[in-house]
Design an enzyme around this catalytic site. Structure first.
Site, PDB file in Angstrom:
ATOM      1  NE  ARG A 156      -1.937  -5.433  11.122  1.00  0.00           N
ATOM      2  CZ  ARG A 156      -2.729  -6.500  11.242  1.00  0.00           C
ATOM      3  NH1 ARG A 156      -2.759  -7.195  12.353  1.00  0.00           N
ATOM      4  NH2 ARG A 156      -3.478  -6.877  10.225  1.00  0.00           N
ATOM      5  CB  CYS A 262       5.158   2.831  13.163  1.00  0.00           C
ATOM      6  SG  CYS A 262       5.479   2.892  11.409  1.00  0.00           S
TER       7      CYS A 262
HETATM    8  C1  UDX Z   1       8.046   5.720   6.308  1.00  0.00           C
HETATM    9  C2  UDX Z   1       8.018   6.753   7.408  1.00  0.00           C
HETATM   10  O1  UDX Z   1       9.255   6.637   8.117  1.00  0.00           O
HETATM   11  C3  UDX Z   1       6.924   6.511   8.390  1.00  0.00           C
HETATM   12  O2  UDX Z   1       6.784   7.639   9.246  1.00  0.00           O
HETATM   13  C4  UDX Z   1       5.612   6.379   7.683  1.00  0.00           C
HETATM   14  O3  UDX Z   1       4.646   5.909   8.604  1.00  0.00           O
HETATM   15  C5  UDX Z   1       5.705   5.438   6.496  1.00  0.00           C
HETATM   16  O4  UDX Z   1       6.828   5.733   5.627  1.00  0.00           O
HETATM   17  P1  UDX Z   1       9.134   3.375   6.173  1.00  0.00           P
HETATM   18  O5  UDX Z   1       8.633   3.066   4.830  1.00  0.00           O
HETATM   19  O6  UDX Z   1       9.342   2.282   7.156  1.00  0.00           O
HETATM   20  O7  UDX Z   1       8.209   4.443   6.908  1.00  0.00           O
HETATM   21  O8  UDX Z   1      10.483   4.200   6.011  1.00  0.00           O
HETATM   22  P2  UDX Z   1      11.851   3.584   5.455  1.00  0.00           P
HETATM   23  O9  UDX Z   1      11.765   2.104   5.408  1.00  0.00           O
HETATM   24  O10 UDX Z   1      12.885   4.267   6.249  1.00  0.00           O
HETATM   25  O11 UDX Z   1      11.857   4.090   3.948  1.00  0.00           O
HETATM   26  C6  UDX Z   1      12.032   5.409   3.655  1.00  0.00           C
HETATM   27  C7  UDX Z   1      12.591   5.429   2.232  1.00  0.00           C
HETATM   28  O12 UDX Z   1      12.626   6.779   1.774  1.00  0.00           O
HETATM   29  C8  UDX Z   1      14.021   4.893   2.164  1.00  0.00           C
HETATM   30  O13 UDX Z   1      14.095   3.917   1.150  1.00  0.00           O
HETATM   31  C9  UDX Z   1      14.852   6.122   1.805  1.00  0.00           C
HETATM   32  O14 UDX Z   1      15.944   5.812   0.965  1.00  0.00           O
HETATM   33  C10 UDX Z   1      13.834   6.950   1.042  1.00  0.00           C
HETATM   34  N1  UDX Z   1      14.131   8.366   0.986  1.00  0.00           N
HETATM   35  C11 UDX Z   1      14.547   9.016   2.113  1.00  0.00           C
HETATM   36  C12 UDX Z   1      13.962   9.041  -0.244  1.00  0.00           C
HETATM   37  O15 UDX Z   1      13.609   8.439  -1.245  1.00  0.00           O
HETATM   38  N2  UDX Z   1      14.208  10.374  -0.297  1.00  0.00           N
HETATM   39  C13 UDX Z   1      14.653  11.056   0.792  1.00  0.00           C
HETATM   40  O16 UDX Z   1      14.881  12.269   0.679  1.00  0.00           O
HETATM   41  C14 UDX Z   1      14.837  10.363   2.038  1.00  0.00           C
HETATM   42  C1  UDX Z   2       2.018  -0.525  13.533  1.00  0.00           C
HETATM   43  C2  UDX Z   2       0.506  -0.377  13.407  1.00  0.00           C
HETATM   44  O1  UDX Z   2      -0.122  -1.619  13.760  1.00  0.00           O
HETATM   45  C3  UDX Z   2       0.131  -0.002  11.987  1.00  0.00           C
HETATM   46  O2  UDX Z   2      -1.258   0.204  11.889  1.00  0.00           O
HETATM   47  C4  UDX Z   2       0.881   1.283  11.625  1.00  0.00           C
HETATM   48  O3  UDX Z   2       0.591   1.669  10.301  1.00  0.00           O
HETATM   49  C5  UDX Z   2       2.378   1.089  11.756  1.00  0.00           C
HETATM   50  O4  UDX Z   2       2.685   0.667  13.101  1.00  0.00           O
HETATM   51  P1  UDX Z   2       3.843  -2.312  13.026  1.00  0.00           P
HETATM   52  O5  UDX Z   2       4.675  -1.391  13.867  1.00  0.00           O
HETATM   53  O6  UDX Z   2       4.348  -2.777  11.722  1.00  0.00           O
HETATM   54  O7  UDX Z   2       2.406  -1.600  12.746  1.00  0.00           O
HETATM   55  O8  UDX Z   2       3.550  -3.645  13.865  1.00  0.00           O
HETATM   56  P2  UDX Z   2       2.487  -4.068  14.965  1.00  0.00           P
HETATM   57  O9  UDX Z   2       1.969  -5.383  14.582  1.00  0.00           O
HETATM   58  O10 UDX Z   2       1.531  -2.977  15.249  1.00  0.00           O
HETATM   59  O11 UDX Z   2       3.416  -4.274  16.279  1.00  0.00           O
HETATM   60  C6  UDX Z   2       4.058  -3.150  16.816  1.00  0.00           C
HETATM   61  C7  UDX Z   2       4.829  -3.609  18.044  1.00  0.00           C
HETATM   62  O12 UDX Z   2       3.927  -3.952  19.091  1.00  0.00           O
HETATM   63  C8  UDX Z   2       5.713  -4.835  17.818  1.00  0.00           C
HETATM   64  O13 UDX Z   2       6.954  -4.634  18.469  1.00  0.00           O
HETATM   65  C9  UDX Z   2       4.944  -5.965  18.504  1.00  0.00           C
HETATM   66  O14 UDX Z   2       5.825  -6.944  19.013  1.00  0.00           O
HETATM   67  C10 UDX Z   2       4.262  -5.214  19.631  1.00  0.00           C
HETATM   68  N1  UDX Z   2       3.018  -5.839  20.083  1.00  0.00           N
HETATM   69  C11 UDX Z   2       1.958  -5.920  19.218  1.00  0.00           C
HETATM   70  C12 UDX Z   2       2.923  -6.280  21.389  1.00  0.00           C
HETATM   71  O15 UDX Z   2       3.894  -6.200  22.159  1.00  0.00           O
HETATM   72  N2  UDX Z   2       1.747  -6.817  21.833  1.00  0.00           N
HETATM   73  C13 UDX Z   2       0.663  -6.920  21.011  1.00  0.00           C
HETATM   74  O16 UDX Z   2      -0.367  -7.418  21.457  1.00  0.00           O
HETATM   75  C14 UDX Z   2       0.768  -6.466  19.658  1.00  0.00           C
END
Ligand code: UDX
Ligand code: UDX
Length: 432
Positions: A156, A262
């Site tokens: 998270r 996510c």
């Molecule tokens: C990513 C995925 O989007 C998500 O589905 C998965 O659950 C966890 O990994 P996140 O880390 O939040 O989530 O993605 P983001 O913050 O967008 O980072 C992706 C990184 O990949 C960026 O820094 C981007 O520059 C990089 N990237 C993208 C590469 O290095 N190579 C590429 O070809 C495209």
């Molecule tokens: C989520 C999952 O928890 C994590 O396991 C997965 O790997 C990535 O997606 P994240 O999206 O970082 O993590 O945050 P999370 O704390 O799950 O909250 C997701 C969204 O739900 C936020 O917008 C939060 O505001 C909302 N939320 C969460 C609610 O509205 N009510 C709740 O009780 C809990």
């Protein structure tokens, strides 16, 4: 100690690579974004994640953690190649796998010894097989001993390091059990539950877990909306439900609903997979519809309280999709701001960590430096993200600054009675 490369240094890749380094491995984090890598090589974090900076700096100093944009350098002599690149939603809601493809092709081209390719990014069921095919075809007959494993992340944002170091479980899927066991070794020091399945099952566990958490939130939001009509208090309802071990208290906070990079992407992708394979995801569709309505319901309540929204000044407290992150991706606040602007409202907003990103994506919004500036001359104040620093505001000062004492508590953060005693017209979510 193993040699790892993590491709994609985003919220997930950067935390994953740093934590694996902290467990004693040699890790190279690779990204195509040069600015991101150069910041990291100066010890500057490209994202806000509590505790990350200190962990990165200390592991770089210990000579275990490296950052590069060079695929060849990153993949040299690695035992494991983690793919953690972005998998954003495509137009139909499907996961866009172009970056996963690019990473798989680079691995095929550049690895020079037996390797386990590990999918860390959230990818549709069946992607593990697809990655293996890409690598086989790309090798074009050049021998390479490799396996593909799925190792979905359950991090998270805002508690990602803690979630990595103290996971409820590690899920590993592979057609090659030895490969899964090799990845399991990387997590051995965490002494946690490790579940080994086949590839598709591991990929489905990730989607099903996120979809269930989103469902739990949409469920309590639907209950909140019914509570508003029947005069019950959803916070108490959630407390009463949560004492049942089969339900549990977590993820029963009613409010503006879920955002982030996510849940929205993963629920949409799972529904898309279902439709593609002939089943109707009615429940998932309802979960998404309820979530979308939560943002609109808040706008409806504001319109009702103010008569109409044209030319009204609305203060927004919190822009990030949840507290303790600077991530604005699919943040409810962003959609609420757009909906209000469509009706002619003037917006002033503040977020403790998200202002830099907000400046990049919000138009015609007055970006404030603190909550009191947001209250200045506002006809209504909306709490969109429940940051701790909003808990104990000087509400007498807020009231004196506002044009009208109208408060919409989008995350049920505040005490209705206390605010009503101060003269506010308080509206929460699912609260009498
Ligand atoms: C990513 C995925 O989007 C998500 O589905 C998965 O659950 C966890 O990994 P996140 O880390 O939040 O989530 O993605 P983001 O913050 O967008 O980072 C992706 C990184 O990949 C960026 O820094 C981007 O520059 C990089 N990237 C993208 C590469 O290095 N190579 C590429 O070809 C495209
Ligand atoms: C989520 C999952 O928890 C994590 O396991 C997965 O790997 C990535 O997606 P994240 O999206 O970082 O993590 O945050 P999370 O704390 O799950 O909250 C997701 C969204 O739900 C936020 O917008 C939060 O505001 C909302 N939320 C969460 C609610 O509205 N009510 C709740 O009780 C809990």
């Amino acid at each position: 100690m193993s040699k790892l490369c993590v491709i994609g240094t985003g919220y997930v890749g950067l935390v994953t690579g740093t934590c694996f380094a902290d467990l004693g491995n040699q890790v190279t984090c690779m990204d195509i974004d040069e600015n991101r890598i150069s910041l990291l090589n100066q010890g500057v974090m490209p994202i806000y994640e509590p505790g990350l900076e200190q962990l990165v700096v200390q592991n770089v100093k210990a000579g275990r953690l490296f950052f590069t944009t060079d695929y060849a350098a990153a993949l040299k002599d690695v035992d494991f190649a983690f793919i953690a690149v972005g998998t954003p939603s495509g137009d139909e809601g499907e996961a866009d796998l172009q970056y996963v493809r690019q990473a798989a092709e680079a691995i095929a081209d550049l690895v020079n010894k037996p390797v386990v390719v590990v999918n860390k990014s959230t990818v549709p069921v069946g992607t593990g097989d697809w990655v293996a095919d890409i690598i086989r075809k790309r090798r074009n007959g050049r021998p390479l001993e490799f396996s593909v494993a799925s190792n979905p992340e359950f991090l998270r944002e805002g508690s990602a390091i803690n979630d990595f170091m103290m996971p409820d479980r590690v899920v590993l899927g592979s057609e090659d059990r030895k490969a899964a066991e090799a990845v399991a070794e990387l997590y051995a020091a965490l002494r946690c539950q490790i579940l080994i399945t086949d590839l598709r099952t591991a990929e489905m566990i990730k989607y099903a877990s996120n979809a269930f958490l989103a469902t739990k939130i949409s469920f309590i939001n639907e209950i909140a909306n019914i509570c508003e009509e029947l005069g019950a208090d959803v916070r108490q309802v959630a407390a009463g439900m949560g004492l049942d071990k089969r339900i549990g208290p977590a993820f029963l906070d009613a409010g503006l609903g879920w955002g982030g990079s996510c849940f929205p992407k993963d629920v949409k992708a799972l529904a898309h997979m279902a439709v593609l394979h002939g089943s109707q995801p009615q429940l998932l569709q309802a979960v998404m519809d309820i979530n979308r309505m939560q943002r609109r319901r808040l706008v409806m309540k504001l319109r009702k309280a103010l008569g109409n929204l044209d030319e009204k000044t609305i203060g927004i407290l919190g822009i990030s999709f949840k507290p303790n992150t600077d991530d604005l991706r699919d943040a409810p606040a962003i959609e609420v701001i757009h909906l209000l602007q469509l009706e002619g409202a003037k917006i002033q907003a503040y977020d403790p960590q998200g202002m830099e990103n907000a400046a990049k994506i919000l138009k015609n919004v007055k970006l404030c430096q603190n909550p009191y500036q947001v209250a200045e001359g506002a006809d209504a104040l909306v709490l969109a993200t429940e940051w701790n620093e909003f808990k104990q505001l000087d509400f007498a000062r807020i009231r004196d600054l506002m044009a009208r004492p109208i408060i919409m508590d989008g995350r049920n953060l505040w005490d209705p009675q206390h605010l009503r005693e101060l003269g506010f017209h308080y509206t929460g979510v699912g609260r009498p």
